[in-house]
Design an enzyme around this catalytic site. Sequence first.
Site, PDB file in Angstrom:
ATOM      1  CG  ASP A 172      -2.300   0.573   0.932  1.00  0.00           C
ATOM      2  OD1 ASP A 172      -2.346   1.780   0.669  1.00  0.00           O
ATOM      3  OD2 ASP A 172      -3.301  -0.157   0.963  1.00  0.00           O
ATOM      4  CG  HIS A 237      -5.282   3.798   0.714  1.00  0.00           C
ATOM      5  ND1 HIS A 237      -4.878   2.482   0.559  1.00  0.00           N
ATOM      6  CD2 HIS A 237      -6.501   3.880   0.138  1.00  0.00           C
ATOM      7  CE1 HIS A 237      -5.809   1.820  -0.077  1.00  0.00           C
ATOM      8  NE2 HIS A 237      -6.810   2.634  -0.347  1.00  0.00           N
ATOM      9  CB  SER A 564      -8.897   0.344  -0.482  1.00  0.00           C
ATOM     10  OG  SER A 564      -8.233   0.515  -1.695  1.00  0.00           O
TER      11      SER A 564
END
Length: 772
Positions: A172, A237, A564
């Site tokens: 990520d 994220h 996600s």
Amino acid sequence: MCIAHTDTWTNTFSNIELGNVFYFIIISMKGRRYLLQCLLLHGLLLALLTSRAASDHSPSNTNKKSYIVYMGDRPNDGSSISLLHSRMLQDAFGSQFFTKSVIYSYKKSFNGFVVELTEEEAQKMAGMEGIVSVFPNEKRNLHTTKSWDFIGFSQQVERAALESDIIIGVFDTGIWPESESFNDKGLGPPPSKWKGRCQVAAGNFTCNNKIIGGQYYRSSGFFVPNDINSPRDSDGHGTHTASTAAGKLVNGANLYGFGSGTARGGVPSARIAVYKICWSDGCFDADILAAFDDAISDGVDIISISVGISSGQPYFKDSIAIGAFHAMKNGVLTVTSAGNDGPDRSTISNYSPWSLSVAASTIDRKFFTKVQLGNNNIYEGISINTFDLKNEMYPIIYGGDAPNTTANYTGRLSRYCYTNSLDQNLVKGKIVLCDAALTGRGPLFAGAVGAVMRDQGPYDYADFYLLPASFVDLVDGEKIFQYVNLTSTPTATIYKSNEANDSLAPYIVSFSSRGPNPITPDILKPDLSAPGVHILAAWSLVSPVSQLTGDNRFVPFNIISGTSMSCPHVAAAAAYVKSFHPTWSPGAIKSALMTTAYPMSSSINLDAEFAYGSGNLNPTKAVNPGLLYDSEEVDYIKFLCGQGYGTRFLRLVTGDNSTCSEATNGTVWDLNYPSFALFRSPLKPIRHAFNRTVTNVGSPMSIYRAKVTVPTGALKIQVNPNVLSFTSLGQKLSFVLTIEGKTDKSIVSASLEWDDGVHIVRSPVVVFISIS
């Protein structure tokens, strides 16, 4: 790849023209698109010009770009792989080619390299002996207090002693190591199997007994000012996904009072290995494969990657499919996000049979934001509005009535409230009514105090905006417009959002990408769904709440949505299953998760199994599934033989003596997959058989009876034998499922259940005639 199958913002594509002062960014906000014209900072322009002038404008580099040369499994003869790559380039292009160095050599877990080539050179290499595929190094897109409880996975579930030995590799944007979600209190040293490293560089990054590894990958070698060249997360994220999977318990977590509770990952004692593959300009194939090469060798047990691209690439020209294949060969399950390009069909971006693809479902948390007009009428829109106007009324103006004429805008464009399209003299200190659901950047930079946005959906998830804002439907939007248009001094206010219960949950959110599988339609994708909407989890303290410039809200926990977010839920569930069954194969773990999923209804999910696969995640049941549809490398090789891949090709991929012949060719319907899918031409009679083998992992002495559920009058589905009698654990028995009949429906949803009175092993059975 652009920012993963993400949260609020799905795709950010930047096209920088070095000769111009301006560049354009198109951001797809889960179906809502807009164009932003931004001023390119003088310093960034100079940096780009300086770093690329020498290479990009030299004749030798004209039309060159980086390509991945994939060569299959790593050789076992002890030869130097790096030397092999150099000799291959020399054989192809001569000694003068060494002016260009190899960017990456993959040599730990599989064989390949990355190098700059012209299209003609790439085609030449693709035809050379020993090459599986050559494909461009493309960009891919990045695709919790309540969510675990919502799916019945409470803090009190049984835990295995081996949970702290499980390592989840998170691919990520990196991680924020100081977050309380990653404290290592109570954890001993990393498992002895761990062979990875902690890459300490700029950003003052350190590991601990929770975050046991951290590496970063940047094939271009170019970093923009907001990027941190270390495993540290400047986006948020990666921190969010890592804490969703394996974050420690943090009491009192919330976002400005929203989602208040105990934040936790699914396996809070598991270890995290960070592989930073995504940056502010996306996630590139070369870096993704480098991370797979390392992670497999490092000793991770599960890989979670919330990244993808909507290209429909063949399996061995897809970096994630290639990496996942070699992970599977080495006993590692790769969990992927389905993508955020729904609700259209065939938009799924990760679909290889040996990986597990996850759709996004809702939880019973929703947000709404009220707008009150000066006539006391109140309209309810959606947003996550953390701002408080304290009930004060402000003038409200229609964006179409406030064009920035000095910049040559007219009302036809200013009504959408694009950046720089609004006249500051008319908008300052007012609420603006806009005809599009954008970020709020246009009204904010024009001095507005708020924005009411009207557009045509979707309305099943809430976003952040840069200022007080509410997104209303077209009906209410028209009523607000009429009030603004017909009132001499219209006023309005926007309230802080309210958190409410969504009684319809779970259902598949509109942005979640749908099947069928674009390469092999008879392999049902996605595989299952998991919570991916309004998920609260840890966040990077240098990334604002909305991830947008101009937002000054910096928080330790954030609420975002995307596949996600659903992906790490399933990665955690896979780790949970593996902690109880450390010898189970990736295929076995995948089967356990799919066949124990909560059934979902096509009545509120019109795309049925193409939306939710086998159903919604149920980790508690997956530990004791009763039966397994196991599949290992040899099964996938037979499947690939049946798909037309030849012996030479597959021997390169596998590194062994695999042979395709009539005896070994397997049809797609014979792959021992935990679901059943059949794609057929319309109105033609159907008669087809699926061969499956199940392994008993429930009770040694058990009798399973088949139950088929099929819509009345649709098709005839039979199972032979319809009773399976087991006498020992590990015993395997086979059966045949046949489908007969004719249908004019675009999709027929049925199911097969094996029931021994204790376990219910459920598989979807899908027949479809159209992929449009």
